[in-house]
Every structure is written in structure tokens, then in C-alpha cells.
Design a protein around this motif. Structure first.
Motif, PDB file in Angstrom:
ATOM      1  N   SER A   1       6.174  15.208  -7.893  1.00 63.25           N
ATOM      2  CA  SER A   1       4.674  15.243  -7.679  1.00 63.25           C
ATOM      3  C   SER A   1       4.476  14.258  -6.760  1.00 63.25           C
ATOM      4  O   SER A   1       3.279  14.555  -5.837  1.00 63.25           O
ATOM      5  CB  SER A   1       4.174  14.498  -8.755  1.00 63.25           C
ATOM      6  N   LEU A   2       5.435  13.512  -6.037  1.00 72.20           N
ATOM      7  CA  LEU A   2       5.070  12.711  -4.799  1.00 72.20           C
ATOM      8  C   LEU A   2       5.295  13.409  -3.418  1.00 72.20           C
ATOM      9  O   LEU A   2       4.712  13.054  -2.570  1.00 72.20           O
ATOM     10  CB  LEU A   2       6.054  11.691  -4.647  1.00 72.20           C
TER      11      LEU A   2
ATOM     12  N   ARG B   1       9.198   2.702  -8.613  1.00 73.76           N
ATOM     13  CA  ARG B   1       8.743   2.218  -7.241  1.00 73.76           C
ATOM     14  C   ARG B   1       9.117   2.746  -6.033  1.00 73.76           C
ATOM     15  O   ARG B   1      10.485   2.629  -5.992  1.00 73.76           O
ATOM     16  CB  ARG B   1       8.453   0.753  -7.220  1.00 73.76           C
TER      17      ARG B   1
ATOM     18  N   ASP C   1       3.674   1.687  -1.725  1.00 67.85           N
ATOM     19  CA  ASP C   1       4.265   1.842  -2.610  1.00 67.85           C
ATOM     20  C   ASP C   1       3.626   2.885  -3.780  1.00 67.85           C
ATOM     21  O   ASP C   1       2.693   2.847  -3.770  1.00 67.85           O
ATOM     22  CB  ASP C   1       4.561   0.615  -3.438  1.00 67.85           C
ATOM     23  N   ARG C   2       4.563   3.728  -3.969  1.00 69.00           N
ATOM     24  CA  ARG C   2       4.189   4.706  -5.301  1.00 69.00           C
ATOM     25  C   ARG C   2       4.598   4.345  -6.541  1.00 69.00           C
ATOM     26  O   ARG C   2       5.886   3.937  -6.490  1.00 69.00           O
ATOM     27  CB  ARG C   2       4.441   6.342  -4.996  1.00 69.00           C
ATOM     28  N   LEU C   3       3.697   4.083  -7.479  1.00 68.24           N
ATOM     29  CA  LEU C   3       4.468   3.567  -8.680  1.00 68.24           C
ATOM     30  C   LEU C   3       4.180   4.521  -9.921  1.00 68.24           C
ATOM     31  O   LEU C   3       3.299   5.323 -10.021  1.00 68.24           O
ATOM     32  CB  LEU C   3       3.140   2.331  -9.088  1.00 68.24           C
ATOM     33  N   HIS C   4       5.155   4.200 -11.059  1.00 69.81           N
ATOM     34  CA  HIS C   4       4.979   5.345 -12.089  1.00 69.81           C
ATOM     35  C   HIS C   4       5.416   4.823 -13.221  1.00 69.81           C
ATOM     36  O   HIS C   4       6.397   3.544 -13.258  1.00 69.81           O
ATOM     37  CB  HIS C   4       6.133   6.347 -11.464  1.00 69.81           C
TER      38      HIS C   4
ATOM     39  N   TRP D   1       8.564  13.131 -11.273  1.00 65.41           N
ATOM     40  CA  TRP D   1       7.952  12.467 -10.786  1.00 65.41           C
ATOM     41  C   TRP D   1       7.940  12.368  -9.372  1.00 65.41           C
ATOM     42  O   TRP D   1       7.035  12.484  -8.371  1.00 65.41           O
ATOM     43  CB  TRP D   1       8.174  10.996 -11.237  1.00 65.41           C
TER      44      TRP D   1
ATOM     45  N   ARG E   1       8.871   3.147  -2.069  1.00 69.14           N
ATOM     46  CA  ARG E   1       8.127   2.973  -0.685  1.00 69.14           C
ATOM     47  C   ARG E   1       8.498   3.947   0.199  1.00 69.14           C
ATOM     48  O   ARG E   1       9.372   4.336   0.762  1.00 69.14           O
ATOM     49  CB  ARG E   1       8.206   1.390  -0.075  1.00 69.14           C
ATOM     50  N   LEU E   2       6.867   4.409   0.746  1.00 69.42           N
ATOM     51  CA  LEU E   2       7.585   5.851   1.787  1.00 69.42           C
ATOM     52  C   LEU E   2       6.755   5.406   3.062  1.00 69.42           C
ATOM     53  O   LEU E   2       5.730   4.693   3.260  1.00 69.42           O
ATOM     54  CB  LEU E   2       6.562   6.948   1.141  1.00 69.42           C
TER      55      LEU E   2
ATOM     56  N   LYS F   1       0.981  -1.086  -0.034  1.00 71.35           N
ATOM     57  CA  LYS F   1      -0.020  -0.063   0.092  1.00 71.35           C
ATOM     58  C   LYS F   1       0.999   1.274   0.038  1.00 71.35           C
ATOM     59  O   LYS F   1       0.393   2.380  -0.589  1.00 71.35           O
ATOM     60  CB  LYS F   1      -0.902   0.088   1.084  1.00 71.35           C
TER      61      LYS F   1
END
Ligand SMILES: Cc1cc2nc3c(=O)[nH]c(=O)nc-3n(C[C@H](O)[C@H](O)[C@H](O)COP(=O)(O)OP(=O)(O)OC[C@H]3O[C@@H](n4cnc5c(N)ncnc54)[C@H](O)[C@@H]3O)c2cc1C
Length: 285
Positions: free
Chosen positions: A282-283, A202, A179-182, A279, A204-205, A177
Motif C-alpha cells: 500500500s505504501l 513505522r 514516517d508512515r504509520l500502521h 501494508w 521512514r521514507l 513527517k
């Protein structure tokens, strides 16, 4: 139309295909044929025979049970675009599939063909690298072995696949959950465009802090590559403007693009840095 008089072996099942592969190591595996047809038209290859994998049910389909998604090597792009589990868990792979060629190629081109063709410009590999994908390589003699995609390419159009092996499937861990994907492809047009630069990402935050970073790239080296220096600049850091600039600066040491008909090396370095920065910014919200 296929401009080759070479025989086409049509195996009845996967076991038969593996036996044919062992018996005819110089034969070419034929999946959707979208790369092979181009080579034949250009008289770039002259295989003694083909082994047709297209009709084998064992190499098709998507299995999403458990903690990973298993995609059969002969899954075509339209299958990836339409599959509910791929859409739910792997949106960047769907985006990548949507950018491949146009509808005709998406109906016929396969994920296994994209990976095995080993073009540095292939669109699925940057995403698959970012997602820590693992290939199932299979042979009649030794059965199945799992090879991370990150270890699959050994040089331009070279892989660790043995002459009696084929790619049976691609296993992709379901992202967490956090993970931010691009996915980002830079090409000349939206369709029918070979990339100038591709990024699959990818991150992970944990709050604002990056705990894991995977950056997969296409068209910036002799093979699809990850960028370990840029990844290391991110891990353990808050996603601040200075962290982002450090990652972009580190990327220079990771990629080795060339000048070719689609672009210059200098353009690729600049664009790779820009799409990474954009990218990451944007996060930050
Ligand atoms: C008009 C056009 C546009 C295109 N646009 C794009 C694009 O935008 N992005 C992109 O990435 N690609 C693009 N391609 C390239 C191509 O469509 C893809 O690489 C496709 O995924 C290849 O899959 P295939 O099943 O057609 O492979 P094939 O042509 O059947 O095979 C390609 C290679 O992979 C090997 N192979 C196939 N399956 C296996 C397997 N299971 N195990 C081991 N080896 C195997 C074959 O022996 C061969 O060496 C385009 C091609 C055309 C003609």
C-alpha cells in the motif's frame, strides 16, 4: 464485583503510592482492574493487598509539549481516543485503543495496565514498539528510570520492573513527517476480540527508500516483539516488490507463534506475512 477480601490501599498522591509499593512489595497495583477482575473471578490470583492507582492525577493525562507525547500510565483508552495530540500525532495508537474490548473496557482499562499485564496479545504494545516508546519506571528509593519498551519484557509475562517500582508514564517520540504509520489487528470480531496477530508499523521514507523501519508484533511470540530481521531487510532499500518479499521471508526468522485456543502457529505465520506484505504494498502507491 471484586471477589477478594484483600485490603485496598488508597494512596493520596504518587509519593504515597511509591511508599506503599516499597512497604508492600507483594501487593498488586490496581489501575482500571479490567485484567485483575478477570484473574480474581478465575481464582488465578490471591494478592495479600492492592494499591489503587486509579485516582492519582499524577498518573493521568497527556502532555504533548516538546518532541514527544507523555501519556500517564493510568490514562484510559477513551482518553487516548479523544485526546487531540494523540489523534494528531499517533493515529495508530488511537486505532489500537478503539479495538480494545468495547466502550466499557475503553472507559476503564489503562495503557499502563496493558503494558504491565505483559500479555503477548496486548493491543497497544506493537504500536508502542513501532513508535520507540520509552517507559518511565518510578520507585521511592531510586526515583525515575527510563526503559525502552523494547527492553521491558524478559519472557512470558515477565518484565524488568522491580517489586518496588511502578510505571508512571509512557513517552512516545512524535513521528517525523516522513514516517508512515500502521496498525492492524487480526481477530475473530471487530469488538471484544483478543488478537490472533497484531502489527504496529513505522517506516521512514526518503523518496522511495526506507531509511528506518520498526515493526512491532503481538500474539506471535511469548512477549510483544519487534522483528529485527524483517526490519533489516527493508532499511536502505527501495520499497520494490523484491524488497517486500525479502522482508516477508525474513519475518519467519523473527516470530515464534504457538498454537492456542484462538489460532494455530501456522495460521499466525501466514497471516503475519500477509498483513506485512499488504501494508508495504500500500505504501508503493
Ligand atoms: C472484556 C474484556 C475485553 C478486553 N479486550 C482487550 C483487547 O481487545 N485488547 C487488549 O489489549 N486487552 C484487552 N483486555 C485486557 C485489559 O482490558 C487491558 O489489558 C487493560 O489495558 C488493562 O488495564 P487496567 O488498568 O484495567 O489494568 P489492571 O487490571 O488494573 O492491572 C493489570 C496489571 O497491570 C499492573 N499495573 C496496572 N497499572 C500499573 C502501573 N501503572 N505500573 C505497574 N503495574 C501496573 C497490575 O498490577 C496488574 O498486574 C480486555 C479485558 C476484558 C475484561
Amino acid at each position: 464485583m471484586m471477589t477478594s477480601a484483600a485490603p485496598v490501599h488508597t494512596p493520596a498522591d504518587l509519593a504515597d503510592a511509591l511508599a506503599l509499593r516499597a512497604a508492600h512489595p507483594a501487593a498488586w497495583l490496581l489501575a482500571g482492574g479490567t485484567d485483575i477482575m478477570v484473574y480474581l473471578e478465575a481464582h488465578a490470583i490471591d494478592p495479600p493487598a492492592f494499591i489503587d492507582l486509579w485516582g492519582l492525577p499524577e498518573l493521568r493525562g497527556v502532555d504533548s509539549r516538546g518532541d514527544h507525547i507523555r501519556v500517564g500510565a493510568c490514562a484510559d483508552y477513551t482518553t487516548l481516543i479523544d485526546d487531540p495530540a494523540v489523534r494528531a500525532h499517533l493515529p495508530p495508537l488511537v486505532e489500537a485503543a478503539r479495538t480494545v474490548g468495547a466502550r466499557q473496557i475503553q472507559n476503564r482499562g489503562t495503557i499502563g495496565g496493558n503494558i504491565a499485564n505483559a500479555s503477548p496479545a496486548g493491543d497497544t504494545m506493537p504500536v508502542l514498539l513501532a513508535l520507540d516508546a520509552v517507559l518511565e519506571l518510578q520507585s521511592a528509593a531510586r526515583g525515575l528510570r527510563a526503559v525502552p519498551l523494547a527492553d521491558f519484557y524478559t519472557g512470558y509475562k515477565r518484565t524488568v520492573m522491580a517489586p518496588d517500582e511502578l510505571i508512571a508514564a509512557v513517552r512516545i517520540p512524535k513521528p517525523a513527517k516522513a514516517d508512515r504509520l500502521h496498525f492492524r489487528k487480526v481477530g475473530t470480531r471487530l469488538a471484544q476480540s483478543i488478537s490472533k496477530v497484531v502489527l504496529g508499523g513505522r517506516l521512514r521514507l526518503d523518496g522511495d527508500t526506507v531509511t528506518e523501519a520498526r515493526l512491532g508484533w503481538g500474539s506471535v511470540a511469548a512477549t510483544p516483539v519487534r522483528s529485527p530481521k524483517a526490519e533489516a531487510a527493508l532499511v536502505g532499500q527501495a520499497l520494490s516488490p523484491s524488497t517486500i518479499e525479502a522482508a516477508v521471508a525474513a519475518l519467519d526468522g523473527d516470530i515464534t507463534p504457538i498454537d492456542d485456543v484462538r489460532s494455530t502457529a501456522g495460521y499466525r505465520v501466514r497471516v503475519a506475512g500477509r498483513i506485512l506484505r499488504s501494508w508495504l504494498e500500500s505504501l508503493r502507491g
